[in-house]
Each structure stands twice: as C-alpha cells, then as structure tokens.
Design a protein around this motif. Structure first.
Motif, PDB file in Angstrom:
ATOM      1  N   LEU A  64      -8.227  -8.653  -2.479  1.00 40.59           N
ATOM      2  CA  LEU A  64      -7.938  -7.375  -1.828  1.00 40.59           C
ATOM      3  C   LEU A  64      -8.233  -7.505  -0.342  1.00 40.59           C
ATOM      4  N   MET A  65      -7.480  -6.765   0.488  1.00 47.91           N
ATOM      5  CA  MET A  65      -7.838  -6.729   1.905  1.00 47.91           C
ATOM      6  C   MET A  65      -7.712  -5.313   2.455  1.00 47.91           C
ATOM      7  N   CYS A  66      -8.624  -4.969   3.370  1.00 42.24           N
ATOM      8  CA  CYS A  66      -8.629  -3.649   3.993  1.00 42.24           C
ATOM      9  C   CYS A  66      -8.932  -3.856   5.475  1.00 42.24           C
ATOM     10  N   LEU A  67      -7.874  -4.097   6.252  1.00 44.00           N
ATOM     11  CA  LEU A  67      -8.013  -4.591   7.622  1.00 44.00           C
ATOM     12  C   LEU A  67      -7.405  -3.623   8.621  1.00 44.00           C
ATOM     13  N   PRO A  68      -7.844  -3.692   9.911  1.00 44.54           N
ATOM     14  CA  PRO A  68      -7.467  -2.646  10.856  1.00 44.54           C
ATOM     15  C   PRO A  68      -6.003  -2.625  11.284  1.00 44.54           C
ATOM     16  N   MET A  69      -5.492  -3.714  11.806  1.00 45.14           N
ATOM     17  CA  MET A  69      -4.172  -3.688  12.458  1.00 45.14           C
ATOM     18  C   MET A  69      -3.162  -4.553  11.691  1.00 45.14           C
ATOM     19  N   LEU A  95      -4.760  -2.992   1.010  1.00 45.57           N
ATOM     20  CA  LEU A  95      -5.150  -1.579   1.058  1.00 45.57           C
ATOM     21  C   LEU A  95      -4.983  -0.994   2.459  1.00 45.57           C
ATOM     22  N   SER A  96      -4.644  -1.848   3.435  1.00 48.10           N
ATOM     23  CA  SER A  96      -4.545  -1.414   4.835  1.00 48.10           C
ATOM     24  C   SER A  96      -3.268  -0.608   5.064  1.00 48.10           C
ATOM     25  N   THR A  97      -3.243   0.104   6.194  1.00 44.89           N
ATOM     26  CA  THR A  97      -1.998   0.763   6.616  1.00 44.89           C
ATOM     27  C   THR A  97      -1.324  -0.164   7.617  1.00 44.89           C
ATOM     28  N   THR A  98      -0.238  -0.790   7.219  1.00 51.55           N
ATOM     29  CA  THR A  98       0.401  -1.806   8.064  1.00 51.55           C
ATOM     30  C   THR A  98       1.803  -1.408   8.486  1.00 51.55           C
ATOM     31  N   LEU A 117       2.612  -9.865  -3.441  1.00 49.13           N
ATOM     32  CA  LEU A 117       1.926  -8.829  -2.654  1.00 49.13           C
ATOM     33  C   LEU A 117       1.967  -7.499  -3.410  1.00 49.13           C
ATOM     34  N   VAL A 118       0.814  -6.868  -3.487  1.00 48.89           N
ATOM     35  CA  VAL A 118       0.734  -5.489  -3.978  1.00 48.89           C
ATOM     36  C   VAL A 118       0.421  -4.632  -2.761  1.00 48.89           C
ATOM     37  N   ASP A 119       1.394  -3.809  -2.402  1.00 44.06           N
ATOM     38  CA  ASP A 119       1.235  -2.934  -1.249  1.00 44.06           C
ATOM     39  C   ASP A 119       0.500  -1.699  -1.773  1.00 44.06           C
ATOM     40  N   ALA A 120      -0.704  -1.418  -1.258  1.00 40.54           N
ATOM     41  CA  ALA A 120      -1.496  -0.329  -1.851  1.00 40.54           C
ATOM     42  C   ALA A 120      -2.300   0.438  -0.803  1.00 40.54           C
ATOM     43  N   PRO A 121      -1.618   1.070   0.185  1.00 39.57           N
ATOM     44  CA  PRO A 121      -2.359   1.858   1.170  1.00 39.57           C
ATOM     45  C   PRO A 121      -3.028   3.070   0.506  1.00 39.57           C
ATOM     46  N   VAL A 122      -4.109   3.528   1.137  1.00 41.24           N
ATOM     47  CA  VAL A 122      -4.911   4.597   0.533  1.00 41.24           C
ATOM     48  C   VAL A 122      -5.054   5.772   1.485  1.00 41.24           C
TER      49      VAL A 122
END
Ligand code: NAD
Length: 297
Positions: A64-69, A95-98, A117-122
């Motif tokens: 999983l990744m939750c990164l800024p930019m 989990l990031s907003t990309t 890839l599982v695209d999963a923004p929160v």
C-alpha cells in the motif's frame, strides 16, 4: 511471508493512522517513509522497517502507498529502487490522490512486470483514518477486488467504481473540488455576515439548520475556523494539488469548470500567502483580510 503480511509506504497524517489500523486488525507490516519520525511509531508497534520501496516490495505481495504528490507516487512505484524492483510484489494499492493520468501511467508501468495497480483514493480526513470511517473509492480488475477488499474495509466503507485505472481518482478529485469550493464560498458568506454584525457562531448554527449547510459549515468552521486553531489536518498544498488536477483533467475532457477555476485561484493565493504546509482552512484568513473582518466565535 503470509497474505497477512503487507507493505506500507508513506506514513504521514493519513498513512500513519491507516497503517496503525492494519496492525490492530492483525496484519503484520513492512514499512518505509523518507521521514524517520513517521516510521518510529509503527516500528515501536512491531512493524519491520525497510530502507527502500524495493525492499518493501521484496517482503510483501501486497504493497500500500499513501504519498503526497503524483510525482512522488510515480517515482516510488516505477523509479529506481521503486516498488517495481521488488521480488515478491503482485499488487499495489495506491491510497493517494494522484489524478487519473498518473494512475493510468503507474498501472501501465506496473503491468509490464505483471503487477496490478489498485487505485484506492480515500476521503474522510485524519479523523476518518484514525476511526476507520473513510470512504474508499476503488478501481481495479474484479478478481483483484476480492483479494484487496478485506484489507480496504479496515479503513472504512468501500465503493467499486469500475475496472479502468483512474476512475476512482476522477471521483476523488470531484469530491475534493466540492469540499474546497464549500470552504471558499462559506468563508465569503460568513465574512459578509460578520461585517454586517451577525455573530458567526449563530450564523453557522442557522446555516447548519438550513439549506446552505455543507461540509465546511458542519465541520471545518466549528472545529478549526471559529476557534481560530486552523488545524483541520489537510494542507493547502495538497488541496491546491487536488483542485489543480481536477480542473486540468476536466478541461482536457472538454468540461469547463468556471467555479472550479476560481477555487483553484483562491488556493493559489492561500498557498502564496501562508505556504503549502499551512492548513487549508487558512483560505478563510484570505477572505477575512480582504473583507477586513475576523470570523471568530
Ligand atoms: P503527509 O504529507 O502528511 O504524508 C505523506 C508522507 O509521505 C510523509 O510521511 C512523507 O515523509 C512521506 N513521503 C514523501 N515522499 C516520500 C518518498 N519518496 N518515499 C516514501 N515516503 C515519502 O500527507 P497526507 O495528508 O497523509 O496525504 C497523503 C495522501 O493522501 C495525499 O495524496 C493526499 O492528497 C491524500 N489525502 C489526504 C487527506 C487528509 O485529510 N490529509 C485526506 C484524503 C486523502
């Protein structure tokens, strides 16, 4: 290692509490963050600390990744010593907003190595991340959904948007445009009320019992603007990034965003004045300065 062992990269305001919830739910973790202070609380709770994204992806089949930019997400996934260089990884949950463009690029790059890839923004902020009450928007192949859904349910309520990479990102950008717009226009409305002599606390109560209520009047004003703490937990830099991505994406699809473009400019002004690390509720301070009032109560 077992399917209960996961990798987690990016342990900031959102990633830290989400990784903590996975530990509570019985998963074990290998973690990585460039900021040592972000890693420490997870290491103290038993997580294994890796020295690169590649090392994380050599220890876990799900990362999983939750990164800024968006640029950081792309580098961590596909760059040198990135997840793509890992030996065990089969799927990456972002989990990031990309934005949809980066989601598509990352999905394509990972697919070349057989990684999904599982695209999963929160959505739901730091509070939602702590309490497991996030909205998790998912796009991925259906057979992968079955594998990842139990993991994502630890974070909150899951919503499947389709198989195409980036679909979940489109919904997330639309949501964040609405949240920022509500904050800007509510600041303008409250500044008018204060200037006319209305107590802003009463005005917020009235709006919340009336048809103008929204996420800013219900949550951001009572919690971070009226008490003058400006500590909602979402930075101006990240909100500006989201609205910029949203308006650019909409325009490239032939969807004009007149109001969205104005909100984007308000965030540009807020960032120029208070910096990218300021809380995005600082938007209210820009409106206050122009109007010559303080929305305090
Ligand atoms: P944050 O800045 O608090 O956390 C990001 C973390 O990533 C930091 O710990 C940082 O050290 C780490 N990092 C940066 N570059 C790295 C790299 N190259 N390798 C490894 N780690 C690296 O940000 P946040 O508020 O947790 O937001 C993370 C993502 O979640 C963003 O895409 C944001 O848009 C999204 N999001 C945030 C919120 C919120 O309320 N804060 C809500 C929903 C979605």
């Amino acid at each position: 290692m077992s399917a209960m062992h996961l990798g987690f990269i990016g342990l900031g305001r959102m990633g830290g509490p989400m990784a903590g919830r996975l530990l509570e739910a019985g998963y074990s973790l290998t973690v990585f963050d460039t900021n040592e202070a972000a890693v420490r609380p997870l290491a103290d709770r038993g997580a294994t600390v890796a020295s690169s994204p590649a090392e994380v992806a050599s220890q876990a089949s799900t990362v999983l990744m939750c990164l800024p930019m968006p640029s950081v997400v792309q580098a961590v996934a596909l760059g040198e010593n990135g997840i793509i260089a890992g030996e065990r990884v089969e799927r990456v949950i972002d989990l990031s907003t990309t934005g949809p463009a980066v989601a598509t690029t990352v999905a394509k790059g990972l697919a070349e190595r057989g990684v999904t890839l599982v695209d999963a923004p929160v959505s739901g902020g730091v509070r939602g991340a702590r309490s497991g009450k996030l909205a998790v928007m998912i796009s991925c192949p259906k057979n992968t959904l079955q594998i990842v859904e139990p993991i994502l349910k630890v974070f909150g309520r899951t919503f499947f948007t389709g198989e195409k990479p980036g679909l979940a990102q489109v919904v997330k950008l639309a949501n964040n445009l609405l949240a920022a717009t509500a904050l800007v226009v509510s600041s303008e409305a409250l500044a008018m009320g204060v200037k006319a002599g209305v107590d802003p606390k009463i005005m917020v109560e009235i709006i919340n019992a009336s048809s103008g209520r929204n996420s800013a009047t219900e949550d951001k004003f009572p919690r971070a603007i009226l008490p003058r703490t400006f500590d909602f937990g979402f930075t101006t830099g990240l909100s500006y990034k989201d609205v910029r991505l949203c308006v650019d994406e909409a325009e490239s699809m032939g969807v004009p965003m007149v109001v969205g473009a104005a909100v984007r400019q308000m965030l540009a002004v807020t960032q120029a004045k208070f910096g990218p690390d300021s809380d995005f509720t600082s938007i209210a301070k820009v409106v206050e300065e122009w109007a010559g009032v303080e929305i305090k109560g």
